[in-house]
Design a protein around this motif. Sequence first.
Motif, PDB file in Angstrom:
ATOM      1  N   PRO A   8      12.575 -12.242   4.328  1.00 51.83           N
ATOM      2  CA  PRO A   8      13.268 -13.008   3.284  1.00 51.83           C
ATOM      3  C   PRO A   8      13.132 -12.442   1.865  1.00 51.83           C
ATOM      4  O   PRO A   8      13.557 -13.078   0.907  1.00 51.83           O
ATOM      5  CB  PRO A   8      12.597 -14.369   3.381  1.00 51.83           C
ATOM      6  N   LEU A   9      12.535 -11.242   1.722  1.00 53.52           N
ATOM      7  CA  LEU A   9      12.349 -10.682   0.378  1.00 53.52           C
ATOM      8  C   LEU A   9      13.678 -10.413  -0.307  1.00 53.52           C
ATOM      9  O   LEU A   9      13.762 -10.429  -1.534  1.00 53.52           O
ATOM     10  CB  LEU A   9      11.539  -9.384   0.454  1.00 53.52           C
ATOM     11  N   THR A  10      14.727 -10.121   0.473  1.00 53.39           N
ATOM     12  CA  THR A  10      16.011  -9.733  -0.107  1.00 53.39           C
ATOM     13  C   THR A  10      17.032 -10.859  -0.123  1.00 53.39           C
ATOM     14  O   THR A  10      18.216 -10.614  -0.357  1.00 53.39           O
ATOM     15  CB  THR A  10      16.583  -8.540   0.684  1.00 53.39           C
ATOM     16  N   LEU A  11      16.604 -12.083   0.107  1.00 54.28           N
ATOM     17  CA  LEU A  11      17.567 -13.185   0.086  1.00 54.28           C
ATOM     18  C   LEU A  11      18.078 -13.472  -1.316  1.00 54.28           C
ATOM     19  O   LEU A  11      19.189 -13.973  -1.492  1.00 54.28           O
ATOM     20  CB  LEU A  11      16.928 -14.441   0.685  1.00 54.28           C
ATOM     21  N   GLY A  12      17.290 -13.148  -2.334  1.00 56.12           N
ATOM     22  CA  GLY A  12      17.723 -13.430  -3.697  1.00 56.12           C
ATOM     23  C   GLY A  12      17.937 -12.194  -4.539  1.00 56.12           C
ATOM     24  O   GLY A  12      18.140 -12.301  -5.754  1.00 56.12           O
ATOM     25  N   ARG A  13      17.882 -11.009  -3.910  1.00 52.36           N
ATOM     26  CA  ARG A  13      18.014  -9.759  -4.663  1.00 52.36           C
ATOM     27  C   ARG A  13      18.458  -8.656  -3.707  1.00 52.36           C
ATOM     28  O   ARG A  13      18.165  -8.712  -2.513  1.00 52.36           O
ATOM     29  CB  ARG A  13      16.678  -9.380  -5.302  1.00 52.36           C
ATOM     30  N   PRO A  14      19.176  -7.646  -4.196  1.00 51.23           N
ATOM     31  CA  PRO A  14      19.523  -6.513  -3.326  1.00 51.23           C
ATOM     32  C   PRO A  14      18.280  -5.674  -3.029  1.00 51.23           C
ATOM     33  O   PRO A  14      17.312  -5.671  -3.806  1.00 51.23           O
ATOM     34  CB  PRO A  14      20.540  -5.729  -4.151  1.00 51.23           C
ATOM     35  N   LYS A  15      18.333  -4.965  -1.948  1.00 53.97           N
ATOM     36  CA  LYS A  15      17.168  -4.193  -1.499  1.00 53.97           C
ATOM     37  C   LYS A  15      16.611  -3.248  -2.568  1.00 53.97           C
ATOM     38  O   LYS A  15      15.389  -3.187  -2.757  1.00 53.97           O
ATOM     39  CB  LYS A  15      17.536  -3.423  -0.229  1.00 53.97           C
ATOM     40  N   PRO A  16      17.449  -2.480  -3.302  1.00 56.70           N
ATOM     41  CA  PRO A  16      16.878  -1.546  -4.281  1.00 56.70           C
ATOM     42  C   PRO A  16      16.109  -2.226  -5.412  1.00 56.70           C
ATOM     43  O   PRO A  16      15.346  -1.567  -6.114  1.00 56.70           O
ATOM     44  CB  PRO A  16      18.115  -0.810  -4.826  1.00 56.70           C
ATOM     45  N   MET A  17      16.315  -3.517  -5.584  1.00 53.38           N
ATOM     46  CA  MET A  17      15.663  -4.221  -6.682  1.00 53.38           C
ATOM     47  C   MET A  17      14.417  -4.960  -6.227  1.00 53.38           C
ATOM     48  O   MET A  17      13.826  -5.740  -7.009  1.00 53.38           O
ATOM     49  CB  MET A  17      16.644  -5.182  -7.356  1.00 53.38           C
ATOM     50  N   VAL A  18      13.977  -4.767  -4.999  1.00 51.49           N
ATOM     51  CA  VAL A  18      12.707  -5.346  -4.560  1.00 51.49           C
ATOM     52  C   VAL A  18      11.579  -4.667  -5.334  1.00 51.49           C
ATOM     53  O   VAL A  18      11.492  -3.440  -5.371  1.00 51.49           O
ATOM     54  CB  VAL A  18      12.518  -5.150  -3.038  1.00 51.49           C
ATOM     55  N   PRO A  19      10.715  -5.438  -5.979  1.00 54.90           N
ATOM     56  CA  PRO A  19       9.656  -4.816  -6.789  1.00 54.90           C
ATOM     57  C   PRO A  19       8.609  -4.123  -5.930  1.00 54.90           C
ATOM     58  O   PRO A  19       8.145  -4.666  -4.930  1.00 54.90           O
ATOM     59  CB  PRO A  19       9.050  -5.999  -7.553  1.00 54.90           C
ATOM     60  N   LEU A  20       8.238  -2.919  -6.329  1.00 54.18           N
ATOM     61  CA  LEU A  20       7.227  -2.142  -5.628  1.00 54.18           C
ATOM     62  C   LEU A  20       6.133  -1.795  -6.631  1.00 54.18           C
ATOM     63  O   LEU A  20       6.297  -0.925  -7.484  1.00 54.18           O
ATOM     64  CB  LEU A  20       7.836  -0.886  -5.030  1.00 54.18           C
ATOM     65  N   VAL A  21       5.046  -2.548  -6.599  1.00 53.73           N
ATOM     66  CA  VAL A  21       3.913  -2.479  -7.520  1.00 53.73           C
ATOM     67  C   VAL A  21       4.361  -2.825  -8.940  1.00 53.73           C
ATOM     68  O   VAL A  21       4.366  -3.993  -9.310  1.00 53.73           O
ATOM     69  CB  VAL A  21       3.195  -1.111  -7.469  1.00 53.73           C
ATOM     70  N   ASN A  22       4.793  -1.831  -9.725  1.00 50.19           N
ATOM     71  CA  ASN A  22       5.010  -2.095 -11.150  1.00 50.19           C
ATOM     72  C   ASN A  22       6.466  -2.087 -11.594  1.00 50.19           C
ATOM     73  O   ASN A  22       6.757  -2.283 -12.766  1.00 50.19           O
ATOM     74  CB  ASN A  22       4.239  -1.073 -11.990  1.00 50.19           C
ATOM     75  N   ARG A  23       7.396  -1.830 -10.663  1.00 55.48           N
ATOM     76  CA  ARG A  23       8.808  -1.823 -11.054  1.00 55.48           C
ATOM     77  C   ARG A  23       9.662  -1.858  -9.783  1.00 55.48           C
ATOM     78  O   ARG A  23       9.178  -1.562  -8.691  1.00 55.48           O
ATOM     79  CB  ARG A  23       9.132  -0.605 -11.906  1.00 55.48           C
ATOM     80  N   PRO A  24      10.961  -2.198  -9.870  1.00 58.62           N
ATOM     81  CA  PRO A  24      11.827  -2.185  -8.689  1.00 58.62           C
ATOM     82  C   PRO A  24      11.901  -0.789  -8.062  1.00 58.62           C
ATOM     83  O   PRO A  24      11.747   0.227  -8.752  1.00 58.62           O
ATOM     84  CB  PRO A  24      13.192  -2.620  -9.244  1.00 58.62           C
ATOM     85  N   MET A  25      12.163  -0.738  -6.779  1.00 59.66           N
ATOM     86  CA  MET A  25      12.256   0.544  -6.076  1.00 59.66           C
ATOM     87  C   MET A  25      13.268   1.466  -6.729  1.00 59.66           C
ATOM     88  O   MET A  25      13.049   2.674  -6.851  1.00 59.66           O
ATOM     89  CB  MET A  25      12.629   0.314  -4.604  1.00 59.66           C
ATOM     90  N   LEU A  26      14.409   0.906  -7.166  1.00 57.54           N
ATOM     91  CA  LEU A  26      15.452   1.720  -7.785  1.00 57.54           C
ATOM     92  C   LEU A  26      14.937   2.403  -9.054  1.00 57.54           C
ATOM     93  O   LEU A  26      15.252   3.571  -9.315  1.00 57.54           O
ATOM     94  CB  LEU A  26      16.666   0.837  -8.106  1.00 57.54           C
ATOM     95  N   GLU A  27      14.124   1.719  -9.821  1.00 62.25           N
ATOM     96  CA  GLU A  27      13.592   2.320 -11.039  1.00 62.25           C
ATOM     97  C   GLU A  27      12.659   3.481 -10.725  1.00 62.25           C
ATOM     98  O   GLU A  27      12.612   4.475 -11.455  1.00 62.25           O
ATOM     99  CB  GLU A  27      12.873   1.271 -11.884  1.00 62.25           C
ATOM    100  N   HIS A  28      11.898   3.369  -9.636  1.00 64.62           N
ATOM    101  CA  HIS A  28      11.043   4.498  -9.234  1.00 64.62           C
ATOM    102  C   HIS A  28      11.895   5.741  -8.984  1.00 64.62           C
ATOM    103  O   HIS A  28      11.515   6.858  -9.373  1.00 64.62           O
ATOM    104  CB  HIS A  28      10.264   4.145  -7.972  1.00 64.62           C
ATOM    105  N   ILE A  29      13.051   5.565  -8.350  1.00 73.72           N
ATOM    106  CA  ILE A  29      13.933   6.709  -8.066  1.00 73.72           C
ATOM    107  C   ILE A  29      14.535   7.260  -9.354  1.00 73.72           C
ATOM    108  O   ILE A  29      14.600   8.481  -9.560  1.00 73.72           O
ATOM    109  CB  ILE A  29      15.030   6.292  -7.071  1.00 73.72           C
ATOM    110  N   LEU A  30      14.961   6.376 -10.233  1.00 71.56           N
ATOM    111  CA  LEU A  30      15.545   6.844 -11.501  1.00 71.56           C
ATOM    112  C   LEU A  30      14.526   7.635 -12.320  1.00 71.56           C
ATOM    113  O   LEU A  30      14.858   8.686 -12.898  1.00 71.56           O
ATOM    114  CB  LEU A  30      16.062   5.649 -12.296  1.00 71.56           C
ATOM    115  N   LEU A  31      13.291   7.171 -12.346  1.00 66.22           N
ATOM    116  CA  LEU A  31      12.267   7.886 -13.111  1.00 66.22           C
ATOM    117  C   LEU A  31      11.881   9.199 -12.440  1.00 66.22           C
ATOM    118  O   LEU A  31      11.500  10.157 -13.120  1.00 66.22           O
ATOM    119  CB  LEU A  31      11.046   6.997 -13.301  1.00 66.22           C
ATOM    120  N   LEU A  32      11.971   9.255 -11.107  1.00 65.80           N
ATOM    121  CA  LEU A  32      11.759  10.530 -10.411  1.00 65.80           C
ATOM    122  C   LEU A  32      12.818  11.544 -10.847  1.00 65.80           C
ATOM    123  O   LEU A  32      12.502  12.716 -11.118  1.00 65.80           O
ATOM    124  CB  LEU A  32      11.823  10.319  -8.895  1.00 65.80           C
TER     125      LEU A  32
END
Length: 829
Positions: A16-40
């Motif tokens: 149920p983690l993605t019921l209120g948000r798209p998958k790339p925006m699930v927070p992973l420690v300190n920021r959404p997963m998508l932000e980790h990719i953008l910063l990479l």
Amino acid sequence: MKAVVMAGGEGSRLRPLTLGRPKPMVPLVNRPMLEHILLLLKRHGVTEVILTVQYMASFIQNQIGNGSELGMNVTYSVEEHPLGTAGSVRQAAESLDDTFLVISGDALTDFNLESIVAYHKERKAMATLTLYRVPNPLEYGVVVTAEDGSIRQFQEKPSWSEVVSDTINTGIYVLEPTIFEYYERDQVFDFSKDLFPLLLNGEKPLYGYVAEGYWTDVGSIEEYVRATRDVLAEKVLIDWSAEKLDGAWREAGAEVESGVQIHGPVYLGRDVKLVSGAVVHGPSVIADNTVIERRAHIDRSIIWRNTYVGQHSEVRGALIGAECNIQPNAVVFENAVVSDHTVLGRGSIIQPNVKIWPNKEVEAGAVVATSIIWGSSGRRVLFGRYGVSGLINVDFTPEMVTRLGSAYASTLPIGANVTVNRDLSIPSRMLKRALASGLPSAGANVVDLSAVPIPVARFYTSTSDATGGVHVRVSSNDPAVIHIHFFNRSGMDLDKGTQRQVETSYFREDVRRAHLGDIGNTSYAPDVEARYTTAFLQAVDSEGMRRHCYRLAVDYSLGSTSEIMPQILQSLGCDVIGLNANQGLTRQQRSAPEYETAIGQLARIVAAVRFDLGVMFDVAGERLHLVDSFGNHVPQMQVLAALASLVFQHVEGAAVAVPVDAPGVFETLASASGGKVIRTRLDGESIMAAAGQRGVHLAGDGRGRTIFPSLHPAFDAMFSVAKLLELLSTSGARLPDVVDSLPAWHMRETDVPCPWDKKGAVMRMVSEQYRDRRMRTVDGIKIQLEDEWVLILPDPDEPQFHLVAEGRSDEEAKSLVEKYGSIVTGLQR
């Protein structure tokens, strides 16, 4: 250089983690997963990014904006409907006029992107795929490369027996704009399934770069938790904005009062407050604005933003969503997931593996043992080699099987007829009734066959107006295990695609709830045994068998074959002694040792009364044991070879289907008569599929299950006995004579233990080392050694390899399995 980041994923497996948000925006420690990719990307000099979005696109656009806060320039390509990975990138083709990079926005990696791009340009490639070696490649697309890095083969989510490498496609690509010449805008097109095979077939420069570093596809809750712990363990390089102090990363405003115990690694988000007496054991994440009250205990858990954890509460190995309220003395146990905006009342207990969907309230003192609203399960898949299997009243309780029936019916049209059948055991009756309750709730009609052998159920399903069928039985190997077999309208096992549909419906509880007028009906099928018996007798030479008056001793193993076969044998003029006939409902099933004892008893009876044949059916009516007129138990592979010999003699140009691990004697027999042998995978579904092909007169697995498709292309021990008698009567031979006339063969088998995470690497190394001797095979890796061979086959259900060898003698066959068993063991180091 520009990059396209694919961020259109819904993330259904992360519910149920993605019921209120798209998958790339699930927070992973300190920021959404998508932000980790953008910063990479930014870390490697890529700041011009196009985000492809579809599911909850506005959520991502509102959060990421134009990328200025990250020091990047972000634009968007919005899909109105899913176009596939390549189709979504094609939308942005006008902005991609030079070499560009494609990466997923919902994975976690620290690959050196500059090295990948440099490799692409050195090779002058049209497309370069970033590859990675993983312990278990089954859930990914496997890519096989040549020594120069050029791609030779793609395998899309192979089974263990098909794996030839542990090198998988990560979904990170460096591409040239010329790829857009191969498909049109708005065309549904996928990189791995469509474009790359097209380029490979066209011999375009297509390369694979095996990357070093960290990569994981955050596709499930288990993988999400593992990725989080890997970040905290610093196994992956990410951009930290927090300061590390005494084993904890602390963002600005994080407050830790005196008397708090922290055992790292731990991440504390902005404005987190830990009150004196709180205890936090890592690896744990406590996100922004969360309060952990006095004497609360957090252990190996993930807690999202704006959550309150009350005094004396415990969260152990769990995941708590955003804006939750965990009141004093509440306890959340291992692998539980509590979703956003949930209230856990004072003193409530959430038991292990429970999942609570968003916006729920658990009453004070309540003990929650099952998931609320939508459930979940620790199982990754339902279907195995014996259908759907599990422990009775543990893995499969009546309520779970009811849900399974609803899930299956949800994949069928409203009003579909489904045959339902069972063996004679009490647990099977209980679970069949539960299943038959779930089917109508999703709009399917139940056609009850009562208790008949599986071959009869398959036959009736295929000759009626049923859309599918289900058979429930207790395992012959373990009386604590239930097997549930699902059929299609032809009475065959469901194909892999349909199995996945049922699994998806079951695990997501995405089941159809029929309208009042569409709830299914339940009826009893008429003339089930009569229909089968009539067709059975029409498909054999009854007159020929009556002339021979065969004398048989038949052991029915307390199964329902005893309700059908005596009348058939009587019609065929046989003189029969029946043993262990059906005695009604039973709690007992024969174990493997009991089968061996019963076969010995049958052999003694046949020898004593000098009958022509001894027959033993398994309880399901699929598997057959034979005893010849001298009281010898005939090995099951010899029975199949004897049947093949008789078929080749009497049917010109006949085809016989056998699995890849059967001996070469079948080809020898076929060549002597102008026949043909079809090699199949070892699983029953593949053998039955081969039996349905034009020209096939016999199929079998060499383990007691045979098919004569003139009645129906399914395993049927009863019909196999009749066809054996027919072939013997036509040839005028006895079974011992046919067996003695077979060419000799020498085979040995062994099992070699292997951890799950080593299987893919072993298959890759065996494939590479024996490339020149490797035969093209449908199952596993077969190494041809002149007139000898070895088959190396990963077991789909156990952490081991199965090795089969055929040699010139028993000693040489034994030597082969020992040698290659040592090789498989050595490759694990």
